[in-house]
Design an enzyme around this catalytic site. Sequence first.
Site, mmCIF file in Angstrom:
data_model
loop_
_atom_site.group_PDB
_atom_site.id
_atom_site.type_symbol
_atom_site.label_atom_id
_atom_site.label_comp_id
_atom_site.label_asym_id
_atom_site.label_seq_id
_atom_site.Cartn_x
_atom_site.Cartn_y
_atom_site.Cartn_z
ATOM 1 N N GLY A 28 8.495 0.086 3.059
ATOM 2 C CA GLY A 28 8.661 1.514 2.931
ATOM 3 C C GLY A 28 9.563 2.020 4.040
ATOM 4 O O GLY A 28 9.827 1.319 5.018
ATOM 5 N N TYR A 29 10.006 3.254 3.891
ATOM 6 C CA TYR A 29 10.984 3.814 4.821
ATOM 7 C C TYR A 29 10.409 4.988 5.591
ATOM 8 O O TYR A 29 9.832 5.905 5.016
ATOM 9 C CB TYR A 29 12.262 4.203 4.059
ATOM 10 C CG TYR A 29 12.970 2.945 3.642
ATOM 11 C CD1 TYR A 29 13.933 2.369 4.449
ATOM 12 C CD2 TYR A 29 12.593 2.279 2.481
ATOM 13 C CE1 TYR A 29 14.535 1.167 4.102
ATOM 14 C CE2 TYR A 29 13.183 1.082 2.125
ATOM 15 C CZ TYR A 29 14.149 0.535 2.938
ATOM 16 O OH TYR A 29 14.727 -0.657 2.613
#
Length: 155
Positions: A28-29
């Site tokens: 994820g970012y």
Amino acid sequence: MALEIERKFLVRDLSITDSLAGERLTQGYLSHDKNATVRVRTTGDTAWLTIKGKTVGATRSEFEYAIPLADAQQMLAELCGAGVIDKTRYRLPQGELCWEIDVFHGDNEGLIVAEIELPSEKTSFEKPAWLGEEVTGETRYYNSALSTKPYKSWP
């Protein structure tokens, strides 16, 4: 400075992975800034935090650090939102280089991408018959972009 020099292609024949063991990756970012992305990734009982700079050609700066798995899982759950990437990665050595073939799941199901990291942008390499179109530099194929606009939502 750490650099990543990478070329990216679509895959036309997934049977190349039939004899390979894959590993499931979740990522994820934490940041989608145009000049830098910050990613958290887990596989098995291992986790990393990665900072990548802006891509110029096929090159960008990259810094990667091992982090505790529990921290990564908490970041994925609390800080990355709904756009978490789920994929299986297969590694296929080619001489001194190695292809990484990513088969995406979830909202990116149907997308299969092969990447090869190179020592320089001028490094030549054999393009196997199972490769499709080159998508190096096409931002919609960046994992960070897929986390906000998944493959299934493309027209």
